[in-house]
Design an enzyme around this catalytic site. Structure first.
Site, PDB file in Angstrom:
ATOM      1  N   HIS A  94     -10.873   6.076   1.906  1.00 29.25           N
ATOM      2  CA  HIS A  94     -10.685   5.389   3.201  1.00 29.25           C
ATOM      3  C   HIS A  94     -11.858   5.673   4.131  1.00 29.25           C
ATOM      4  CE1 HIS A  94      -6.004   5.526   2.635  1.00 29.25           C
ATOM      5  NE2 HIS A  94      -6.611   4.797   1.734  1.00 29.25           N
ATOM      6  N   LYS A 118       0.805  -1.231   0.000  1.00 25.62           N
ATOM      7  CA  LYS A 118       0.000   0.000   0.000  1.00 25.62           C
ATOM      8  C   LYS A 118       0.843   1.290   0.000  1.00 25.62           C
ATOM      9  CE  LYS A 118      -3.404  -0.779  -0.720  1.00 25.62           C
ATOM     10  NZ  LYS A 118      -3.728  -1.375  -2.060  1.00 25.62           N
ATOM     11  N   GLY A 119       2.104   1.151  -0.341  1.00 25.72           N
ATOM     12  CA  GLY A 119       2.969   2.329  -0.381  1.00 25.72           C
ATOM     13  C   GLY A 119       2.827   3.124  -1.674  1.00 25.72           C
ATOM     14  N   ARG A 138       2.499  -0.289  -7.071  1.00 25.75           N
ATOM     15  CA  ARG A 138       1.970  -0.519  -8.419  1.00 25.75           C
ATOM     16  C   ARG A 138       2.190   0.718  -9.282  1.00 25.75           C
ATOM     17  NH1 ARG A 138       1.870  -4.335 -11.596  1.00 25.75           N
ATOM     18  NH2 ARG A 138       1.112  -5.662  -9.921  1.00 25.75           N
ATOM     19  N   LYS A 186      -6.739   1.015  -6.696  1.00 28.48           N
ATOM     20  CA  LYS A 186      -5.642   1.916  -6.304  1.00 28.48           C
ATOM     21  C   LYS A 186      -6.200   3.323  -6.187  1.00 28.48           C
ATOM     22  CE  LYS A 186      -2.860  -1.544  -6.725  1.00 28.48           C
ATOM     23  NZ  LYS A 186      -2.276  -2.208  -5.562  1.00 28.48           N
TER      24      LYS A 186
HETATM   25  P1  A3P Z   1      -5.020   3.916  -1.491  1.00 25.21           P
HETATM   26  O1  A3P Z   1      -5.854   3.003  -2.329  1.00 25.21           O
HETATM   27  O2  A3P Z   1      -5.114   3.679  -0.055  1.00 25.21           O
HETATM   28  O3  A3P Z   1      -5.201   5.358  -1.837  1.00 25.21           O
HETATM   29  P2  A3P Z   1       0.149  -0.345  -3.706  1.00 25.21           P
HETATM   30  O4  A3P Z   1       0.179  -0.278  -5.193  1.00 25.21           O
HETATM   31  O5  A3P Z   1       1.519  -0.494  -3.119  1.00 25.21           O
HETATM   32  O6  A3P Z   1      -0.860  -1.327  -3.207  1.00 25.21           O
HETATM   33  O7  A3P Z   1      -0.311   1.080  -3.182  1.00 25.21           O
HETATM   34  C1  A3P Z   1      -1.616   1.538  -3.358  1.00 25.21           C
HETATM   35  C2  A3P Z   1      -1.601   3.032  -3.133  1.00 25.21           C
HETATM   36  O8  A3P Z   1      -0.891   3.667  -4.189  1.00 25.21           O
HETATM   37  C3  A3P Z   1      -2.953   3.674  -3.152  1.00 25.21           C
HETATM   38  O9  A3P Z   1      -3.469   3.588  -1.844  1.00 25.21           O
HETATM   39  C4  A3P Z   1      -2.650   5.123  -3.609  1.00 25.21           C
HETATM   40  O10 A3P Z   1      -2.745   6.057  -2.590  1.00 25.21           O
HETATM   41  C5  A3P Z   1      -1.193   5.039  -4.051  1.00 25.21           C
HETATM   42  N1  A3P Z   1      -0.897   5.687  -5.327  1.00 25.21           N
HETATM   43  C6  A3P Z   1       0.237   6.353  -5.580  1.00 25.21           C
HETATM   44  N2  A3P Z   1       0.222   6.857  -6.812  1.00 25.21           N
HETATM   45  C7  A3P Z   1      -0.952   6.505  -7.365  1.00 25.21           C
HETATM   46  C8  A3P Z   1      -1.546   6.745  -8.636  1.00 25.21           C
HETATM   47  N3  A3P Z   1      -0.909   7.461  -9.556  1.00 25.21           N
HETATM   48  N4  A3P Z   1      -2.781   6.250  -8.865  1.00 25.21           N
HETATM   49  C9  A3P Z   1      -3.437   5.533  -7.914  1.00 25.21           C
HETATM   50  N5  A3P Z   1      -2.914   5.260  -6.690  1.00 25.21           N
HETATM   51  C10 A3P Z   1      -1.689   5.744  -6.416  1.00 25.21           C
END
Ligand code: A3P
Length: 277
Positions: A244, A34-35, A38, A240
């Site tokens: 929350h 969740k950082g 992706r 993504k």
């Molecule tokens: P949230 O869904 O809590 O906002 P991971 O890919 O490591 O699972 O991380 C998911 C998080 O990536 C999302 O958490 C979001 O905040 C963050 N993120 C960063 N850049 C993003 C982007 N360009 N589009 C969507 N989410 C992004």
């Protein structure tokens, strides 16, 4: 480079031992869940010298017994000078992962996208909630005992955010200079800046710049003007950037207090203040 190192790249370089020895480069996004892992991988894939596997292989945590040949098969073919990449965020908190990655190749570059551990915990909980709507509230899972305020550090949503502790384990096998820490917050507010640092760290030409991004108001996040292998704009999927749930501010504050000393230690270890307090 050892024979073990070479084995990772044999697929494309088996007839050219010299190129194999000097050109085989790999990098792994090891965390954190969740950082923004992706987003970072999707953005990096735009670079012509990055070849990345899309799904999370989970080789160094769940599937290690399948052997390196299995892992190698999963990886995309690379040309000389290209970097092979994968992301599996659970590696960062897997005790055995540093030794295993080091045994494959000591030279592997490691990237960790870190995010405020409190927001990260809420994001993690939100993901679980989306799959299992009947789980208890965030507030009740946070505490072992709500009256005494004792935090349940065995809950993975809390445990993962103790970055300093997990990092100690990696430093037993890798020098700090071989690990790049990317701010998850900055990846949202200034994606090109983060990508610039990552490209430098990987020894890549700075090809991904501001020009590649636009801010999508509906999504509320930066998106790519053109995805890899396409001419269309591309935002990450619905999982993504989820909204929350509202969390009791007292609980948030208690978590902030809990993480503060660990955050300070993490800033010291990395030489970077991520500004989470
Ligand atoms: P949230 O869904 O809590 O906002 P991971 O890919 O490591 O699972 O991380 C998911 C998080 O990536 C999302 O958490 C979001 O905040 C963050 N993120 C960063 N850049 C993003 C982007 N360009 N589009 C969507 N989410 C992004």
């Amino acid at each position: 480079m050892s024979t073990k190192d070479q084995s990772f790249c044999l697929k494309t370089h088996q007839y050219n031992a010299f190129a194999l020895r000097i050109r085989c480069k790999k990098a792994v996004i090891i965390g954190v869940k969740k950082g923004g892992t992706r987003a970072l991988l999707e953005f990096l894939r735009v670079h012509p010298d990055v070849r990345a596997v899309g799904a999370e292989p989970h080789f160094f945590d769940r599937h290690y017994e399948r052997g390196l040949a299995w892992y190698r098969e999963l990886m995309p073919r690379t040309l000389d000078g290209q970097i092979t990449m994968e992301k599996t965020p659970s590696y960062f908190v897997t005790k055995e992962a540093p030794a295993r990655i080091s045994a494959m190749s000591k030279g592997t570059k490691l990237i960790v996208v870190v995010r405020d551990p409190v927001t990260r915990a809420i994001s993690d909980y939100t993901q679980t909630l989306s799959k299992k709507p009947d789980i208890p509230t965030f507030e009740s899972l946070t505490f072992k005992n709500r009256t005494t305020g004792l935090i349940d550090t065995s809950w993975s949503a809390i445990q993962i955010g103790i970055y300093a502790k997990h990092l100690e384990n990696w430093l037993l096998y890798f020098p700090i200079g071989q690990i790049l820490f990317v701010s998850g917050e900055r990846l949202v507010s200034r994606p090109a800046g983060g990508l610039g640092r990552v490209q430098d760290f990987l020894g890549l030409k700075r090809i991904i710049t501001d020009k590649h991004f636009y801010f999508n108001k509906t999504k509320g996040f930066p998106c790519l003007k053109k995805a890899e292998g396409s001419s269309k704009p591309h935002c990450l999927g619905k999982t993504k950037g989820r909204p929350h749930p509202e969390i009791d501010q007292e609980v948030v504050q208690r978590l902030r207090d809990f993480y503060r000393p660990f955050n300070m230690k993490f800033y010291q270890m990395t030489g970077h203040d991520f500004g989470w307090d």
